[in-house]
Scaffold this active site. Structure first.
Site, PDB file in Angstrom:
ATOM      1  N   LYS A  76       0.865  -1.177   0.000  1.00  0.00           N
ATOM      2  CA  LYS A  76       0.000   0.000   0.000  1.00  0.00           C
ATOM      3  C   LYS A  76       0.901   1.227   0.000  1.00  0.00           C
ATOM      4  O   LYS A  76       1.929   1.248   0.699  1.00  0.00           O
ATOM      5  CB  LYS A  76      -0.881  -0.041   1.258  1.00  0.00           C
ATOM      6  N   SER A 151      -9.660   1.854   2.857  1.00  0.00           N
ATOM      7  CA  SER A 151      -8.796   2.600   1.992  1.00  0.00           C
ATOM      8  C   SER A 151      -7.751   1.753   1.263  1.00  0.00           C
ATOM      9  O   SER A 151      -7.129   2.251   0.326  1.00  0.00           O
ATOM     10  CB  SER A 151      -8.066   3.671   2.820  1.00  0.00           C
ATOM     11  N   SER A 175      -9.899  -0.630   7.060  1.00  0.00           N
ATOM     12  CA  SER A 175      -9.354  -0.558   5.699  1.00  0.00           C
ATOM     13  C   SER A 175      -8.634  -1.791   5.176  1.00  0.00           C
ATOM     14  O   SER A 175      -8.244  -1.822   4.009  1.00  0.00           O
ATOM     15  CB  SER A 175      -8.417   0.635   5.577  1.00  0.00           C
TER      16      SER A 175
END
Ligand code: GLN
EC number: 6.3.5.7
Length: 483
Positions: A76, A151, A175
């Protein structure tokens, strides 16, 4: 090759069925071919990946082994990666190349993983749809007109589309678990303090935790084992040995006590999701688990408390992005004030600004007691609910999300309707306990996730329950068509 899990890749590499360089090359061409439909990557580090793959192959040839040696993953884009753009999905970090690797990145590198690149995400990890990224929205491979969740939406979409077997994510209020649920993956948010936050760009420091997203619990166990552990560089990291998560997988479920909180099955839940979740409960009963109804009475206060605490911490954390030290700077500033103001005004997106304003307001002298302090008290009540519940049960089970993946743009006009999607996940962050989401079937062709919550440091137990369920179900093996 792209259908293989990390565990299967480990066996194939050990048996010399293919090399890490061959596997890496084939995944890189899949990314090039298919990612334009999804937008899951912000940066693809092809050259570096091929170099790392060759190095891993050489280590194997020299007699080294290790389940992750030569395994392709991606991070990420809020994990700092030395010399590679680390954007946090924000314009304000334009051109920011981190001068060091995050501890998680360093640990996974040391285990021999190959990094294919950096994955798209909601700006500063604020969101549940992956629509707030400066690099554009991510699409759900199960239906590209829908959101993948957020997210960590880039991580989820890429793994679900078989562009790579697993990825890192972070979870401040859901997330990892929510995008895992919306894309048919397994993902675990560890106990607060289990995984180092050093080099992970902070959203809400008392809630953030890194963890893996993969297709199986076994792969999550492999990755979490490499990511977890005490880190003297993170003062909230816990100095406690890491359990053997792989060994934990095989434990039989006989005697497992599952609690079903009535608050997780009430109004607001799509009834079809509830049915899928109850089918998982039945399967676990057949494996020897017992089930009882429980209550988490303060859950109704979780969203308001979270949406005070998280923005409050974010407003403080994001003050470091001032146009001076990192990334984006406005053009021709008149003076220092103008430089700060315009760099932030032009560099941050709307959702980030909304949260900085809410957070600053909640922390201001006149309102601190009414909002921030009150929210912290609620946080303690929520934690106490879990402490009480775990006296009688080993695992708490419920849906991960109240709804299926929604259409891109559907909730943009009303941020609160997106905040409500976090209802089942944010309690774990407020309490600091671990949570896992795993595939539980489909409704209208869209994936459904079931969530398991455990007591502090019970990651092994959660992975065990998920793994045992995955031995008797095959939802996690389903791939989206076209990928
Ligand atoms: N959706 C939640 C938020 O917007 C959680 C995000 C996260 O876990 N990073 O804050």
């Amino acid at each position: 090759m792209h259908q293989l899990t990390l565990a299967e890749i480990a066996r194939a590499l050990a048996d010399k069925q293919f090399s890490s360089a061959e596997l890496t090359g084939s995944l890189l061409s899949r990314i090039e071919q298919l990612d334009p439909q999804l937008n899951s990557f912000i940066t693809v580090t092809a050259d570096q990946a091929l170099e790392q793959a060759k190095a891993a192959d050489a280590r194997r040839a020299a007699g080294e082994s290790g389940a992750l040696l030569g395994a392709p993953i991606a991070h990420k884009d809020l994990f700092c990666t030395q010399g590679v753009l680390t954007s946090c999905g924000s314009k304000i970090l334009t051109g920011f190349k981190a001068p060091y690797d995050a501890t998680v990145v360093e640990k996974l590198k040391a285990a021999g993983t190959v990094t294919l690149g950096k994955l798209n995400m909601d700006e500063f990890a604020m969101g549940s749809a992956n629509e707030s990224s400066h690099y554009g929205p991510v699409k759900n491979p199960w239906d590209t007109s829908r959101v993948p969740g957020g997210s960590s939406g880039g991580s989820a979409a890429a793994v679900a589309a078989r562009l790579l077997p697993a990825a890192t994510g972070t979870d401040t209020g859901g997330s990892i678990r929510q995008p895992a649920a919306l894309t048919n993956l397994t993902g675990i948010k560890p106990t607060y303090g289990r995984v180092s936050r050093w080099g992970m760009i902070a959203y809400a420091s008392s809630l953030d935790q890194g963890g893996p997203l993969a297709r199986t619990a076994e792969d999550c166990a492999l990755l979490l084992g490499a990511m977890a552990g005490f880190d003297p560089k993170d003062s909230t990291s816990v100095d406690q040995p890491v359990d053997d998560y792989l060994a934990a997988l095989t434990q039989p479920l006989a005697g497992l006590r599952i609690g079903l909180p009535k608050e997780y099955f009430g109004a607001g839940l799509d009834a079809r999701i509830g049915e899928n979740v109850m089918a998982v409960v039945e399967a676990l009963k057949k494996l020897g688990a017992t089930v009882r109804d429980i209550s988490l009475p303060n859950m109704q206060h979780a969203i308001p408390a979270y949406y005070v605490i998280a923005p409050a911490e974010a407003s403080s954390n994001l003050s470091r992005f001032d146009g001076v030290r990192f990334g984006y700077r406005c053009e021709n500033p008149k003076d220092l004030q103008d430089l700060y103001k315009r760099s932030r005004e032009e560099g941050f997106g709307a959702e980030v600004k909304r949260r900085i304003m809410v957070g600053t307001y909640a922390l201001s002298a006149g309102y601190y007691d009414a909002y921030y302090l009150k929210a912290q008290k609620i946080r303690r009540l929520i934690k106490n609910d879990f402490v009480a519940a775990f006296k009688d049960v080993d695992v708490i089970l419920g849906p991960t999300t109240p709804n299926l993946a929604w259409k891109l743009g559907e909730k943009n006009a009303d941020p609160v309707s997106a905040y409500l999607e976090d209802i089942y996940t944010i309690t774990a962050n407020l309490a600091g306990i671990p949570g896992l989401s795993m595939p539980a079937g489909f409704v209208d062709g869209l994936p459904v996730g079931v969530q398991l919550l455990g007591n502090y440091f019970q990651e092994g137990r959660l992975l065990n329950v998920a793994h045992q369920y995955q031995q008797v179900s095959d939802w996690h093996k389903q791939a989206p068509s076209g990928f």
